[in-house]
Write a protein that holds these residues in place. Structure first.
Motif, short mmCIF file in Angstrom:
data_model
loop_
_atom_site.label_atom_id
_atom_site.label_comp_id
_atom_site.label_asym_id
_atom_site.label_seq_id
_atom_site.Cartn_x
_atom_site.Cartn_y
_atom_site.Cartn_z
N THR A 30 1.19 -0.74 0.05
CA THR A 30 0.03 0.40 -0.31
C THR A 30 0.97 1.55 0.41
N LEU A 31 0.39 2.05 -0.85
CA LEU A 31 1.66 3.61 -0.59
C LEU A 31 0.85 4.27 -0.94
N THR A 32 0.64 5.88 -0.94
CA THR A 32 0.01 7.03 -1.27
C THR A 32 0.78 7.68 -2.27
N GLN A 33 -0.66 8.52 -2.90
CA GLN A 33 -0.83 9.04 -4.45
C GLN A 33 -1.54 9.89 -3.72
N LEU A 37 -5.23 6.62 0.03
CA LEU A 37 -4.23 5.33 -0.55
C LEU A 37 -4.04 4.82 -2.13
N GLN A 38 -3.40 3.66 -1.97
CA GLN A 38 -3.39 3.18 -3.59
C GLN A 38 -3.08 1.39 -3.31
N ASP A 39 -3.55 0.51 -4.06
CA ASP A 39 -2.12 -0.57 -3.87
C ASP A 39 -1.93 -1.00 -4.87
N SER A 40 -0.88 -1.55 -5.16
CA SER A 40 0.54 -1.82 -5.64
C SER A 40 1.59 -3.14 -5.90
N TRP A 41 2.21 -3.34 -6.91
CA TRP A 41 2.51 -4.72 -6.31
C TRP A 41 4.17 -3.77 -6.87
N LEU A 42 5.04 -4.65 -6.11
CA LEU A 42 6.79 -4.54 -6.07
C LEU A 42 7.44 -5.97 -6.76
N MET A 43 7.06 -5.77 -8.00
CA MET A 43 8.22 -7.43 -8.37
C MET A 43 9.74 -7.09 -9.01
N PHE A 44 9.97 -7.51 -9.71
CA PHE A 44 12.01 -8.11 -10.38
C PHE A 44 11.35 -7.73 -11.81
N GLY A 45 11.55 -7.09 -13.06
CA GLY A 45 11.04 -7.33 -14.17
C GLY A 45 12.20 -7.28 -14.57
N ALA A 94 3.68 1.49 2.74
CA ALA A 94 5.17 1.09 2.55
C ALA A 94 5.94 1.99 2.91
N ASP A 95 7.36 2.38 3.50
CA ASP A 95 8.14 3.64 3.68
C ASP A 95 9.16 2.92 3.09
N PHE A 96 9.70 1.63 3.22
CA PHE A 96 11.27 1.10 2.89
C PHE A 96 10.91 -0.46 1.85
N SER A 348 -2.12 10.97 10.25
CA SER A 348 -3.66 12.69 9.97
C SER A 348 -4.38 11.83 8.73
N GLU A 349 -5.11 12.67 8.30
CA GLU A 349 -6.40 11.88 8.09
C GLU A 349 -7.19 13.36 7.21
N LEU A 350 -7.70 12.95 5.86
CA LEU A 350 -7.91 14.52 5.06
C LEU A 350 -9.91 13.59 4.88
#
Length: 353
Positions: A30-33, A37-45, A94-96, A348-350
């Motif tokens: 989960t990341l912020t944009q 909040l937005q679900d994302s996928w981390l992968m190797f390509g 996710a931060d790191f 903090s929330e908006l």
């Protein structure tokens, strides 16, 4: 603050098998944009010219959000272990990202402002001669000040678990690395810094660790245990106890076993010391099974091997580590088990009312 080592740590549900896949599966994060909040996928390509990349996708498959050339960034281009995700401020985002190369170099890189930040080398374990094939978890723990060694500058630590293989014998090693929560020093962990906990002394086999010995172990950068076979399922950490099933194979490169039994190791997360009367016991071998918690007919917690809709109990009368003393344990009971766990703290929330 509640002591975090009582929390059941989430582990991946896919089957580890005796030989993990050569390319790790995508990791959902989960990341912020734009404050969303937005679900994302981390992968190797790979690119068209076959250069290795770390990629971040919106959806899977979806839109490529960011990419990082591994070689240009100084990161390992051969990665088989699944990336570990760190939520530094416990806000659910996710931060790191922790990346372990197959040769044993562990890197930590941040994510901020829609881009990857420069990576930091955390450990260089190439002197081990092992191949790092899988990750088993990144845990955030906090010990009472009465148990932590004086060498610690802060009570909270991050513990990274990996599985490495000796390609000659085909046997696996469980490696635990310990880092301060806000690691900012240039001190890079070497394999020689770790404590070999494969064989216990004759005294420790019959007596618990003394408090001074406990603190001396925790003052090390971590520990490792060499297994007499291959890890057959992703190790699980439950209330401060690492459970790891190990199966024997005939040939070093074999990915199947002809045995009907395997060995279940139960180790103290902090020291690899025994939790039960013995550090290991025989359990059935079930292909493609995962370790999981379940309840029996008496509504007691048991450890099971789970595959499809079948669960085979392998250990009951479960124990957890206790904050009462350095070697204390107590029964893991359902009415005291933390069924509720903090997933995030939104500072903090908006748009909230």
């Amino acid at each position: 603050m509640r002591y975090l080592y009582f929390v059941l740590v989430f582990m991946s549900h896919f089957t580890f098998a005796l030989c993990p896949p050569e390319r790790p599966e995508p990791v959902r994060i989960t990341l912020t944009q734009q404050h969303t909040l937005q679900d994302s996928w981390l992968m190797f390509g790979e690119t068209a010219d076959h250069s290795s990349q770390l990629q971040l996708w919106e959806g899977y498959p979806g839109r490529l959000r960011a990419q990082l050339d591994l070689q240009n960034a100084g990161l390992p281009t051969q990665v088989q272990a699944k990336p570990l995700i760190e939520d530094a401020n416990l806000d659910g985002v996710a931060d790191f990202f922790w990346i372990m190369g197959i040769d044993g170099q562990l890197w930590r890189l941040g994510w901020q402002g829609g881009q990857f930040l420069p990576p930091q080398l955390m450990a260089d374990l190439r002197d081990s001669g092992l191949k790092f094939l899988a990750s088993a978890g990144l845990l955030r723990t906090r010990l009472p000040s009465t148990l932590a060694p004086l060498a610690w500058r802060q009570a909270e630590q991050q513990l990274a678990l990996f599985i490495a293989r000796d390609m000659v014998s085909g046997h696996d090693t469980l490696v635990m690395l310990r880092f301060a929560l806000n690691h900012t020093t240039d001190n890079i962990t070497q394999f020689s810094y770790l404590q070999d906990r494969t064989l216990l002394t004759a005294h420790e086999q019959t007596n618990p660790l003394a408090a001074d010995d406990w603190r001396a172990l925790l003052a090390n950068a971590g520990w490792y245990v060499q297994f007499p076979g291959k890890v057959s399922a992703t190790p699980n950490v439950i209330a401060g106890v690492i459970y790891a099933p190990v199966a024997n194979t005939v040939h070093p490169d074999a990915c199947v076993t002809e045995q009907t039994e395997q060995t279940l190791y139960a180790l103290n997360l902090h020291t690899a010391a025994p939790i039960y009367a013995k550090r290991h016991q025989s359990i059935p071998y079930v292909p493609d099974a995962n370790l999981a918690l379940a309840t029996d007919v008496n509504n007691q917690l048991v450890l099971v091997l789970s595959v499809d809709d079948v669960s085979i109990p392998v250990l009951d009368n479960l124990l957890k580590i206790s904050k009462a003393c350095h070697d204390c344990t107590e029964p893991l009971e359902l009415d005291k088990y933390p069924l509720w766990r903090r997933l995030a703290t939104y500072r903090s929330e908006l748009g909230a009312y």
